[in-house]
Design a protein around this motif. Structure first.
Motif, PDB file in Angstrom:
ATOM      1  N   GLY A 167      61.697  90.553  50.394  1.00 32.51           N
ATOM      2  CA  GLY A 167      63.062  90.178  50.241  1.00 32.51           C
ATOM      3  C   GLY A 167      63.279  88.346  50.701  1.00 32.51           C
ATOM      4  N   SER A 168      62.475  88.725  51.523  1.00 31.51           N
ATOM      5  CA  SER A 168      63.179  86.515  52.340  1.00 31.51           C
ATOM      6  C   SER A 168      62.418  86.693  51.180  1.00 31.51           C
ATOM      7  CB  SER A 168      61.468  87.327  54.603  1.00 31.51           C
ATOM      8  OG  SER A 168      60.218  87.457  53.041  1.00 31.51           O
ATOM      9  N   THR A 169      60.838  86.542  50.829  1.00 38.00           N
ATOM     10  CA  THR A 169      60.993  85.311  50.010  1.00 38.00           C
ATOM     11  C   THR A 169      61.799  84.963  48.453  1.00 38.00           C
ATOM     12  OG1 THR A 169      58.421  86.877  49.351  1.00 38.00           O
ATOM     13  CG2 THR A 169      58.818  85.041  47.677  1.00 38.00           C
ATOM     14  N   TRP A 170      62.507  85.913  48.305  1.00 39.79           N
ATOM     15  CA  TRP A 170      63.713  85.118  47.018  1.00 39.79           C
ATOM     16  C   TRP A 170      64.250  84.811  48.142  1.00 39.79           C
ATOM     17  CZ3 TRP A 170      62.082  85.025  42.133  1.00 39.79           C
ATOM     18  CH2 TRP A 170      61.011  86.393  42.290  1.00 39.79           C
ATOM     19  N   GLU A 171      64.954  85.049  49.283  1.00 40.81           N
ATOM     20  CA  GLU A 171      65.769  84.393  49.792  1.00 40.81           C
ATOM     21  C   GLU A 171      64.869  82.847  49.986  1.00 40.81           C
ATOM     22  OE1 GLU A 171      66.568  87.075  53.593  1.00 40.81           O
ATOM     23  OE2 GLU A 171      67.554  85.322  54.238  1.00 40.81           O
ATOM     24  N   ALA A 172      63.791  82.454  50.127  1.00 41.22           N
ATOM     25  CA  ALA A 172      63.740  81.554  50.070  1.00 41.22           C
ATOM     26  C   ALA A 172      63.546  80.590  48.538  1.00 41.22           C
ATOM     27  CB  ALA A 172      62.075  81.676  50.369  1.00 41.22           C
ATOM     28  N   ILE A 173      63.313  81.170  48.186  1.00 39.56           N
ATOM     29  CA  ILE A 173      63.348  80.914  47.063  1.00 39.56           C
ATOM     30  C   ILE A 173      63.837  80.337  46.131  1.00 39.56           C
ATOM     31  CG2 ILE A 173      63.215  81.175  44.340  1.00 39.56           C
ATOM     32  CD1 ILE A 173      60.429  82.525  45.322  1.00 39.56           C
ATOM     33  N   LEU A 174      66.157  81.302  46.851  1.00 36.70           N
ATOM     34  CA  LEU A 174      67.254  80.695  46.763  1.00 36.70           C
ATOM     35  C   LEU A 174      67.294  79.297  47.427  1.00 36.70           C
ATOM     36  CD1 LEU A 174      69.279  83.904  47.138  1.00 36.70           C
ATOM     37  CD2 LEU A 174      68.921  82.492  45.099  1.00 36.70           C
ATOM     38  N   PHE A 175      66.796  79.060  48.789  1.00 41.31           N
ATOM     39  CA  PHE A 175      66.748  77.923  49.828  1.00 41.31           C
ATOM     40  C   PHE A 175      65.826  76.867  48.478  1.00 41.31           C
ATOM     41  CE2 PHE A 175      64.815  75.317  52.623  1.00 41.31           C
ATOM     42  CZ  PHE A 175      65.853  75.010  53.600  1.00 41.31           C
TER      43      PHE A 175
ATOM     44  N   LYS B 193      61.985  84.807  35.751  1.00 46.90           N
ATOM     45  CA  LYS B 193      63.075  85.283  37.336  1.00 46.90           C
ATOM     46  C   LYS B 193      62.812  84.075  38.387  1.00 46.90           C
ATOM     47  CE  LYS B 193      62.805  89.872  38.120  1.00 46.90           C
ATOM     48  NZ  LYS B 193      61.675  90.944  36.689  1.00 46.90           N
ATOM     49  N   PHE B 194      61.970  82.746  38.068  1.00 48.45           N
ATOM     50  CA  PHE B 194      61.751  81.575  39.006  1.00 48.45           C
ATOM     51  C   PHE B 194      62.337  81.012  38.498  1.00 48.45           C
ATOM     52  CE2 PHE B 194      56.746  82.477  40.237  1.00 48.45           C
ATOM     53  CZ  PHE B 194      57.540  83.227  40.845  1.00 48.45           C
ATOM     54  N   ARG B 195      62.968  80.925  36.881  1.00 49.54           N
ATOM     55  CA  ARG B 195      63.155  80.128  36.146  1.00 49.54           C
ATOM     56  C   ARG B 195      65.060  80.199  36.482  1.00 49.54           C
ATOM     57  NH1 ARG B 195      60.143  80.515  31.694  1.00 49.54           N
ATOM     58  NH2 ARG B 195      57.798  79.564  31.519  1.00 49.54           N
ATOM     59  N   ALA B 196      65.322  81.823  36.500  1.00 48.73           N
ATOM     60  CA  ALA B 196      66.977  81.527  37.069  1.00 48.73           C
ATOM     61  C   ALA B 196      67.441  82.198  38.379  1.00 48.73           C
ATOM     62  CB  ALA B 196      67.056  83.353  36.871  1.00 48.73           C
ATOM     63  N   PHE B 197      65.986  81.241  39.174  1.00 47.76           N
ATOM     64  CA  PHE B 197      66.083  80.599  40.337  1.00 47.76           C
ATOM     65  C   PHE B 197      66.668  79.400  40.536  1.00 47.76           C
ATOM     66  CE2 PHE B 197      66.624  84.834  43.501  1.00 47.76           C
ATOM     67  CZ  PHE B 197      66.491  86.045  42.588  1.00 47.76           C
ATOM     68  N   GLY B 198      66.207  78.829  39.718  1.00 50.16           N
ATOM     69  CA  GLY B 198      65.961  77.367  39.604  1.00 50.16           C
ATOM     70  C   GLY B 198      65.110  76.222  39.937  1.00 50.16           C
ATOM     71  N   TRP B 199      63.897  77.268  39.765  1.00 52.74           N
ATOM     72  CA  TRP B 199      62.603  76.238  39.867  1.00 52.74           C
ATOM     73  C   TRP B 199      62.004  75.982  38.637  1.00 52.74           C
ATOM     74  CZ3 TRP B 199      59.335  76.928  44.460  1.00 52.74           C
ATOM     75  CH2 TRP B 199      59.974  77.451  45.624  1.00 52.74           C
ATOM     76  N   HIS B 200      61.758  74.707  38.779  1.00 50.76           N
ATOM     77  CA  HIS B 200      60.988  74.214  37.690  1.00 50.76           C
ATOM     78  C   HIS B 200      59.738  75.416  37.454  1.00 50.76           C
ATOM     79  CE1 HIS B 200      60.043  71.509  34.649  1.00 50.76           C
ATOM     80  NE2 HIS B 200      59.082  70.677  35.288  1.00 50.76           N
ATOM     81  N   THR B 201      59.238  75.784  36.062  1.00 46.81           N
ATOM     82  CA  THR B 201      58.546  76.812  36.228  1.00 46.81           C
ATOM     83  C   THR B 201      57.848  76.720  34.914  1.00 46.81           C
ATOM     84  OG1 THR B 201      59.563  78.412  37.498  1.00 46.81           O
ATOM     85  CG2 THR B 201      58.206  79.352  35.592  1.00 46.81           C
ATOM     86  N   ALA B 202      55.728  76.622  35.585  1.00 45.22           N
ATOM     87  CA  ALA B 202      55.069  76.298  33.868  1.00 45.22           C
ATOM     88  C   ALA B 202      55.682  77.106  32.972  1.00 45.22           C
ATOM     89  CB  ALA B 202      54.020  75.870  34.276  1.00 45.22           C
ATOM     90  N   SER B 203      55.440  76.516  31.342  1.00 46.94           N
ATOM     91  CA  SER B 203      56.056  77.246  30.580  1.00 46.94           C
ATOM     92  C   SER B 203      54.607  78.315  30.175  1.00 46.94           C
ATOM     93  CB  SER B 203      56.177  76.213  28.805  1.00 46.94           C
ATOM     94  OG  SER B 203      54.650  75.765  28.933  1.00 46.94           O
ATOM     95  N   LYS B 204      53.621  78.519  30.447  1.00 47.31           N
ATOM     96  CA  LYS B 204      52.566  78.866  30.232  1.00 47.31           C
ATOM     97  C   LYS B 204      51.940  79.410  31.797  1.00 47.31           C
ATOM     98  CE  LYS B 204      48.894  75.501  29.379  1.00 47.31           C
ATOM     99  NZ  LYS B 204      47.733  75.793  28.979  1.00 47.31           N
ATOM    100  N   SER B 205      51.352  80.815  31.952  1.00 45.88           N
ATOM    101  CA  SER B 205      50.728  81.192  32.925  1.00 45.88           C
ATOM    102  C   SER B 205      49.568  80.055  32.564  1.00 45.88           C
ATOM    103  CB  SER B 205      50.625  82.249  33.102  1.00 45.88           C
ATOM    104  OG  SER B 205      50.144  83.236  32.159  1.00 45.88           O
ATOM    105  N   TYR B 206      48.650  80.036  33.932  1.00 46.76           N
ATOM    106  CA  TYR B 206      46.921  79.617  33.731  1.00 46.76           C
ATOM    107  C   TYR B 206      46.113  81.113  33.903  1.00 46.76           C
ATOM    108  CZ  TYR B 206      49.533  74.781  33.332  1.00 46.76           C
ATOM    109  OH  TYR B 206      50.718  74.130  32.489  1.00 46.76           O
ATOM    110  N   ASP B 207      44.887  80.503  33.648  1.00 45.11           N
ATOM    111  CA  ASP B 207      43.729  81.456  34.139  1.00 45.11           C
ATOM    112  C   ASP B 207      42.570  81.040  35.344  1.00 45.11           C
ATOM    113  OD1 ASP B 207      41.577  82.574  34.416  1.00 45.11           O
ATOM    114  OD2 ASP B 207      40.425  82.430  32.188  1.00 45.11           O
ATOM    115  N   GLY B 208      43.701  81.569  35.657  1.00 41.01           N
ATOM    116  CA  GLY B 208      43.311  81.246  37.869  1.00 41.01           C
ATOM    117  C   GLY B 208      41.505  81.140  37.918  1.00 41.01           C
ATOM    118  N   HIS B 209      41.358  81.954  36.786  1.00 40.46           N
ATOM    119  CA  HIS B 209      39.511  81.253  37.018  1.00 40.46           C
ATOM    120  C   HIS B 209      38.887  80.058  35.888  1.00 40.46           C
ATOM    121  CE1 HIS B 209      39.952  85.369  39.125  1.00 40.46           C
ATOM    122  NE2 HIS B 209      39.947  85.891  37.822  1.00 40.46           N
ATOM    123  N   ASP B 210      39.677  79.780  35.068  1.00 36.61           N
ATOM    124  CA  ASP B 210      39.078  79.026  34.880  1.00 36.61           C
ATOM    125  C   ASP B 210      39.609  77.538  34.796  1.00 36.61           C
ATOM    126  OD1 ASP B 210      38.654  76.519  32.829  1.00 36.61           O
ATOM    127  OD2 ASP B 210      39.476  77.644  30.719  1.00 36.61           O
TER     128      ASP B 210
END
Ligand SMILES: Cc1ncc(C[n+]2csc(CCOP(=O)(O)OP(=O)(O)O)c2C)c(N)n1
Length: 296
Positions: A167-175, A211-228
């Motif tokens: 839960g503390s992570t989402w408090e920080a995201i609100l902050f 969820k990140f977008r709904a919480f007001g964070w600018h979120t990349a429109s796609k996810s990236y391949d974290g091994h590429d």
């Protein structure tokens, strides 16, 4: 034998190309596997999943000075999933913060390299972590600190799903959404497996980007391949594309990446790597390194 990867490691400098980053990450992953096997302790699964991303951060992205770890204007990095400590120690050592000869002493009595990173013991560690769920709030505070003191450093925090279940992570995201500190970046190493099962079964996070977008964070429109590493560099360009903060980026990764019979399973989250599994798995990592070295 001297080769290009050894030269890159000796230089300990920033590298620019995706192929170099890929070779470095393969080299680090192999070394982590060796050390964890030798030490019979530590967390292989989540260290391996974040290997390319943390390599790209330390060898391409972060504005840091290994000779001056406490430099006030440095970019900050918080490994909120602190159990993956050996990947952070490995990139810090080869980037020049301390002697790589320390690495085999991982988790031995008296070593600076304990199971979870300590900012008091290890040069270059910006925050002590290990208890999941604290990294994002600390990062938000550091980023707000930059804003209040008129500094322009960036603050990057990496979580797995475990931190996102706190839960503390989402408090920080609100902050973060309220104060919008410039330079605050949340990076998710999204391997979809935790300590004792699949994230989907433990506590579903989807749709995570929404969820990140709904919480007001600018979120990349796609996810990236974290091994590429090419895709990771592309995500870094996305970070620079505008001045809207805070930002979140999701990287699709595989737990225990690199060893086929260990991959995508919670079995190797923190289990000691036994001799038989080591002998069976190591050639896969060595072959991957050889392939990536050949591409240099
Ligand atoms: C507050 C807290 N609860 C439980 C743990 C024990 N623990 C360590 S790692 C982990 C699972 C983490 O999963 P994830 O974040 O997905 O890690 P990764 O797969 O990236 O290694 C748990 C429950 C902890 N370190 N902190």
């Amino acid at each position: 034998m001297e080769n290009k990867v050894t030269e890159l490691l000796k230089a300990g400098k920033k590298v620019h190309s995706a192929t170099e980053l890929a070779a470095l990450a393969a080299r680090f992953r192999l070394q982590i596997f060796d050390v964890l096997h030798a030490r019979q302790t530590g967390h292989w699964g989540g260290a391996s999943s974040a290997m390319e991303l943390i390599t790209a951060l330390y060898f391409n992205r972060l504005n840091i000075d290994p000779q001056n770890p406490g430099w006030e204007d440095r970019d900050r990095f918080i490994l909120s999933k602190g159990h993956a400590s050996l990947n952070l120690y490995t990139v810090l050592a080869y980037r020049g913060f301390f002697d790589p000869k320390e690495l085999p002493k991982f988790r031995t009595y008296g070593s600076i390299l304990q199971g979870h990173p300590s900012m008091k013991a290890v040069p270059g560690v910006d925050m002590s972590t290990g208890a999941l769920g604290h990294g994002v709030s600390i990062a938000a505070g550091m980023a707000l600190g930059a804003k209040l003191s008129g500094k322009s450093y960036r603050t990057y925090v990496m979580t797995g799903e475990g931190c996102l279940d706190e839960g503390s992570t989402w408090e920080a995201i609100l902050f973060g959404a309220k104060y919008k500190p410039k330079g605050l970046v949340l990076l998710v190493d999204y391997n979809k497996v935790q300590l004792d099962g699949r994230s989907q079964d433990i506590l579903p996070l989807e749709p995570l980007a929404d969820k990140f977008r709904a919480f007001g964070w600018h979120t990349a429109s796609k996810s990236y391949d974290g091994h590429d590493t090419q895709a990771i560099l592309e995500s870094f360009r996305w970070l620079d594309a505008d001045d809207t903060w805070p930002k979140a980026v999701i990287y699709d990764t595989i737990k225990s990446k690199g060893v086929s019979f260990m991959a995508d399973s919670n079995a190797w989250h923190g289990a000691p790597i036994d001799d038989a599994s080591y002998e069976k798995g190591r050639p896969e990592l060595a072959a991957d390194l050889e392939k990536k070295e050949a591409a240099l």
